[in-house]
Motif scaffolding. Sequence first.
Motif, PDB file in Angstrom:
ATOM      1  N   LYS A  79       0.835  -1.207   0.000  1.00 56.61           N
ATOM      2  CA  LYS A  79       0.000   0.000   0.000  1.00 56.61           C
ATOM      3  C   LYS A  79       0.869   1.255   0.000  1.00 56.61           C
ATOM      4  CE  LYS A  79      -3.996  -1.931  -0.111  1.00 56.61           C
ATOM      5  NZ  LYS A  79      -4.993  -1.647  -1.145  1.00 56.61           N
ATOM      6  N   TYR A 129      -6.135   9.283  -3.775  1.00 57.60           N
ATOM      7  CA  TYR A 129      -5.934   7.839  -3.638  1.00 57.60           C
ATOM      8  C   TYR A 129      -4.633   7.514  -2.915  1.00 57.60           C
ATOM      9  CZ  TYR A 129     -10.071   6.566  -6.213  1.00 57.60           C
ATOM     10  OH  TYR A 129     -11.369   6.393  -6.584  1.00 57.60           O
ATOM     11  N   VAL A 138      -5.490   7.662   0.669  1.00 61.93           N
ATOM     12  CA  VAL A 138      -6.239   6.468   1.083  1.00 61.93           C
ATOM     13  C   VAL A 138      -5.284   5.290   1.268  1.00 61.93           C
ATOM     14  CG1 VAL A 138      -7.970   4.764   0.357  1.00 61.93           C
ATOM     15  CG2 VAL A 138      -8.413   7.208   0.051  1.00 61.93           C
ATOM     16  N   GLU A 175      -4.460   3.268   4.707  1.00 60.24           N
ATOM     17  CA  GLU A 175      -4.570   1.805   4.776  1.00 60.24           C
ATOM     18  C   GLU A 175      -3.255   1.188   5.244  1.00 60.24           C
ATOM     19  OE1 GLU A 175      -7.736   0.964   1.137  1.00 60.24           O
ATOM     20  OE2 GLU A 175      -5.625   0.490   0.862  1.00 60.24           O
ATOM     21  N   TRP A 211     -10.038  -1.977  11.396  1.00 61.52           N
ATOM     22  CA  TRP A 211     -10.685  -1.034  10.484  1.00 61.52           C
ATOM     23  C   TRP A 211      -9.911  -0.928   9.175  1.00 61.52           C
ATOM     24  CZ3 TRP A 211      -7.519   2.848   9.022  1.00 61.52           C
ATOM     25  CH2 TRP A 211      -6.507   3.265   9.901  1.00 61.52           C
ATOM     26  N   ALA A 212      -8.583  -1.008   9.254  1.00 61.35           N
ATOM     27  CA  ALA A 212      -7.764  -0.918   8.043  1.00 61.35           C
ATOM     28  C   ALA A 212      -7.969  -2.142   7.157  1.00 61.35           C
ATOM     29  CB  ALA A 212      -6.288  -0.773   8.406  1.00 61.35           C
ATOM     30  N   TYR A 222     -10.788  -3.869   6.936  1.00 64.43           N
ATOM     31  CA  TYR A 222     -12.072  -3.654   6.266  1.00 64.43           C
ATOM     32  C   TYR A 222     -11.954  -2.639   5.131  1.00 64.43           C
ATOM     33  CZ  TYR A 222     -14.817  -6.318   9.678  1.00 64.43           C
ATOM     34  OH  TYR A 222     -15.354  -7.312  10.448  1.00 64.43           O
ATOM     35  N   ILE A 223     -11.311  -1.511   5.406  1.00 60.28           N
ATOM     36  CA  ILE A 223     -11.152  -0.478   4.367  1.00 60.28           C
ATOM     37  C   ILE A 223     -10.378  -1.024   3.180  1.00 60.28           C
ATOM     38  CG2 ILE A 223     -10.024   1.721   3.829  1.00 60.28           C
ATOM     39  CD1 ILE A 223     -10.741   2.638   6.668  1.00 60.28           C
ATOM     40  N   THR A 224      -9.333  -1.797   3.447  1.00 67.11           N
ATOM     41  CA  THR A 224      -8.523  -2.365   2.372  1.00 67.11           C
ATOM     42  C   THR A 224      -9.336  -3.322   1.517  1.00 67.11           C
ATOM     43  OG1 THR A 224      -6.517  -2.082   3.683  1.00 67.11           O
ATOM     44  CG2 THR A 224      -6.419  -3.638   1.843  1.00 67.11           C
ATOM     45  N   VAL A 263     -12.617  -3.279   1.054  1.00 69.50           N
ATOM     46  CA  VAL A 263     -13.608  -2.503   0.278  1.00 69.50           C
ATOM     47  C   VAL A 263     -12.943  -1.739  -0.865  1.00 69.50           C
ATOM     48  CG1 VAL A 263     -15.230  -0.567   0.404  1.00 69.50           C
ATOM     49  CG2 VAL A 263     -15.253  -2.335   2.176  1.00 69.50           C
ATOM     50  N   THR A 264     -11.857  -1.021  -0.577  1.00 70.08           N
ATOM     51  CA  THR A 264     -11.227  -0.233  -1.639  1.00 70.08           C
ATOM     52  C   THR A 264     -10.597  -1.120  -2.707  1.00 70.08           C
ATOM     53  OG1 THR A 264      -9.169   0.000  -0.364  1.00 70.08           O
ATOM     54  CG2 THR A 264     -10.790   1.786  -0.187  1.00 70.08           C
ATOM     55  N   SER A 310     -13.257  -2.508  -4.896  1.00 66.74           N
ATOM     56  CA  SER A 310     -13.866  -1.484  -5.755  1.00 66.74           C
ATOM     57  C   SER A 310     -13.078  -1.287  -7.051  1.00 66.74           C
ATOM     58  CB  SER A 310     -13.998  -0.161  -5.002  1.00 66.74           C
ATOM     59  OG  SER A 310     -12.738   0.439  -4.802  1.00 66.74           O
TER      60      SER A 310
END
Length: 160
Positions: A23, A90, A93, A97, A107-108, A110-112, A114-115, A118
């Motif tokens: 990341k 980005y 973001v 992450e 939380w990271a 989950y965010i990872t 989802v992003t 996407s």
Amino acid sequence: MPAASRPKHRAHDRMLRAIAVFKFFKAVLLVTVGLGAFELLRPDVAERAHAWVAALSLRSERVAAQDLLGRLDGVGSAHLEALGAGSFVYATVFAVEGVGLWRARRWAEYITVVTTLSFVPLEAHHLLRHPSPSGVSALTLNLAVVVYLLARLRRRGVSE
């Protein structure tokens, strides 16, 4: 924590850190793209680029570079500004992450997931139109990250 489970826990931490480094790499790459886009807004940059193309000694390299410059000539300043700004968004973001994953924050993860998911349709669409080994590698790597994080989240959800 039993001693038998510690090595496995460390292995998972190493995997999270590897994803975090990935990341961070993406964030650096996007900052570079953003800076490049904003740099192309400067009038003297186009002149220097044309001079560099003229200085290339091999004809095939010159043709490829001229083709690239021709494509860039058609890109307006509004598009370059949007590309630069979007790259920085980005990059932010991905950096967030990366920090969250480095610190093993749920939380990271989950965010990872989802992003990353996407982007899969865009990557798949691009791969179908422009097949390449690097495109296949990028899509495979991103899917592997998602599968790993989903499995990790599921395991952690069951254990907590």
